[in-house]
Design a protein around this motif. Structure first.
Motif, short mmCIF file in Angstrom:
data_model
loop_
_atom_site.label_atom_id
_atom_site.label_comp_id
_atom_site.label_asym_id
_atom_site.label_seq_id
_atom_site.Cartn_x
_atom_site.Cartn_y
_atom_site.Cartn_z
N PHE A 93 12.04 8.29 -19.70
CA PHE A 93 12.32 8.58 -21.11
C PHE A 93 11.11 8.26 -22.00
O PHE A 93 10.67 9.10 -22.79
N SER A 94 10.56 7.06 -21.84
CA SER A 94 9.45 6.64 -22.70
C SER A 94 8.18 7.44 -22.42
O SER A 94 7.45 7.81 -23.36
N THR A 95 7.90 7.73 -21.15
CA THR A 95 6.71 8.52 -20.81
C THR A 95 6.84 9.95 -21.30
O THR A 95 5.84 10.57 -21.71
N SER A 96 8.06 10.48 -21.31
CA SER A 96 8.30 11.84 -21.84
C SER A 96 7.96 11.91 -23.32
O SER A 96 7.31 12.85 -23.79
N SER A 119 5.95 9.89 -25.04
CA SER A 119 4.51 9.70 -25.27
C SER A 119 3.70 10.92 -24.83
O SER A 119 2.62 11.18 -25.37
N THR A 120 4.23 11.68 -23.85
CA THR A 120 3.50 12.84 -23.33
C THR A 120 3.75 14.09 -24.16
O THR A 120 2.80 14.84 -24.48
N PHE A 121 5.00 14.34 -24.54
CA PHE A 121 5.35 15.61 -25.19
C PHE A 121 5.80 15.47 -26.64
O PHE A 121 5.88 16.48 -27.36
N GLN A 133 6.45 14.40 -11.19
CA GLN A 133 5.22 15.02 -11.70
C GLN A 133 4.75 14.34 -12.98
O GLN A 133 3.56 14.40 -13.33
N LEU A 134 5.67 13.71 -13.69
CA LEU A 134 5.36 13.08 -14.98
C LEU A 134 4.70 11.71 -14.81
O LEU A 134 3.73 11.40 -15.50
#
Length: 472
Positions: free
Chosen positions: A209-212, A214-216, A315-316
């Motif tokens: 959730f957190s990486t999503s 920060s990425t998108f 992949q994320l």
């Protein structure tokens, strides 16, 4: 999205560091089980040993209660993320909000009613409330309700995605592993494995959730890349269809895993406080899984929905965190599968077999083995459809068992053993008929759960009317 593929060979993405982190987490779980069993007081009393096997001697403290309750509830993560992938926040409503209501009803209105019975299982409690025939019928309900079919499928899908091969083979290998440690140590092994699994599974979904974000980016990215129905509470479904999930959520009030943890708690206060804390954690977990799967849909719109969340996450995430996430997915599945497998074995040996075999540990082991075999056969029958498993088995519990038990709580002593039996069986007949019969026009649109609830209600009304007529 650039750099992301709709389908990938996950094994090729797993780095040596990922495997190290993954293996370390499994080893830590095993160490936790060994530690938990080292705390067990040795005794030659077979009855005490059996109580420890089923309820950890009724010594479940608040931290252990919360970790095992939270961990036990999320084994069908592929089913939940598939619903979110296809329908967005509809998943949060049907698999989250409805259930929070049921949890809090249990905490505030039911816990204090059950502790005095000193029951060992839910059918044992129902037997003490209504009678032996009611206990046997509820045991049959519980057996089918806790057969870990959906979680056997989840484990098979996970292993298949990781290593390839046939789904049946992967389900079989996974079940063998779970059976071995579930039989050794009983609830104590399940609870102490849940401690590590609880932390790993929560950290895993939070990382996605957190990486999503920060990425998108946040909601603006999701709104630009998802259908508008993904942000509607009904998700494009009708109100009646959505409310079916609400009624299935209320089956928590007759869920044997909930009762087992409450029976095992060291006090009523521990159980009540534990459920309230767990509900807050479930809320945060559902936020992470729902939006994580929505990001997966936005980035990988053509991915296979049942495994899209996994395909997206590997992949994320970078090396190391990917291994932790995979360990979290496995922990999420195992923490529920072992609990349901163990409890289904308990239902067979404690609630259904003759009393003379009730407190024998070896017989319980046979029950666990039988449960694993039945679950494997039915998982193959449902062909990997987790949502269909939940809908089918949940409908029977909610339609045929929920109302008589709630009536028994509200009006103690007002339902006899035979009345309980009659109303529940009437619900079974109508639910089964409505599910399988060719129905005309409007009636075909009515879910079988509603038909079962109406039939069970009518059974209760008929029984009470006849009882009042005779007393007059």
């Amino acid at each position: 999205m650039q750099g992301f593929q709709q389908s990938v060979d996950i094994q090729s993405l797993i780095s040596p560091l990922d495997w190290v982190v993954f293996a370390f987490t499994i080893a830590l779980t095993a160490a936790s089980v060994l530690y938990g069993n080292s705390l067990k007081k040795k005794t030659t009393n077979e009855k005490d040993n059996f109580l420890d096997l089923l309820l950890m001697g009724r010594k479940l403290t608040l931290p252990l209660f919360v970790s095992t309750l939270v961990a036990t509830w999320y084994g069908g993560i592929f089913g939940v993320t598939e619903i979110a992938f296809n329908n967005g926040i509809y998943n949060f409503i049907t698999q989250g909000a409805f259930w929070y209501v049921a949890y809090l009803i249990f905490a505030f209105f039911i816990i204090h009613k059950i502790k005095s019975y000193q029951a060992v299982t839910l059918p044992d409690l129902i037997g003490k409330m209504f009678g032996p025939n009611s206990a046997k019928l509820s045991a049959l309900f519980n057996l089918f309700n806790v057969l870990p079919i959906a979680y056997t499928i989840s484990l098979g899908l996970f292993l298949q995605t990781l290593f390839g091969g046939e789904l049946l083979f992967n389900m079989s290998i996974g079940l063998i592993f779970v059976v071995l440690y579930s039989m050794w140590g009983g609830l104590r092994s399940v609870v102490f494995s849940d401690i590590i699994q609880f932390f790993v599974m929560c950290l895993g979904v939070f990382l996605v959730f957190s990486t999503s974000i920060s990425t998108f980016g946040g909601l603006d990215f999701l709104k630009a890349n998802l259908p508008t129905t993904h942000f509607e509470p009904l998700g494009g479904h009708g109100l009646a269809t959505t409310l079916v999930w609400g009624l299935i959520a209320l089956s928590t009030l007759v869920d044997p895993n909930f009762y087992q943890r409450c029976f095992a708690a060291e006090s009523e206060k521990t159980a009540k406080k534990g459920i309230i804390i767990s509900t807050g954690i479930w809320f945060l977990f559902d936020i992470c899984t729902t939006f994580g799967a929505m990001y997966a849909r936005a980035v990988l719109p053509e991915a296979e929905s049942s495994t899209a969340y996994l395909t997206y996450a590997v992949q994320l995430l970078p090396d190391g965190l990917r291994g932790l996430f995979l360990a979290g997915i496995l922990a999420t599945i195992l923490s529920t599968l072992d609990s349901y497998l163990f409890l289904a074995g308990t239902t067979i040996t404690f609630d259904l077999l003759p009393i003379k075999w009730r407190e024998k540990v070896s017989i319980h082991h046979l029950g666990v083995l039988s449960t694993a075999f039945i679950s494997l056969i039915l998982a193959y029958h449902f062909d990997g459809n987790i949502k269909l498993v939940w809908k089918t088995l949940g409908s029977y519990s909610a339609a045929c068992l929920l109302l008589p038990v709630l009536f028994g709580y509200l009006f103690p002593g007002k339902i006899s053993d035979k009345q309980f039996l009659f109303s529940s069986i009437l619900g079974i007949v109508f639910t089964t008929y409505w599910r399988n019969a060719p129905l005309p026009g409007f009636y075909a649109q009515i879910d079988e759960l509603y038909a079962g609830i109406v039939a069970t209600s009518m059974g209760l009304i008929i029984c009470r009317t006849l009882a009042n007529f005779r007393s007059n």
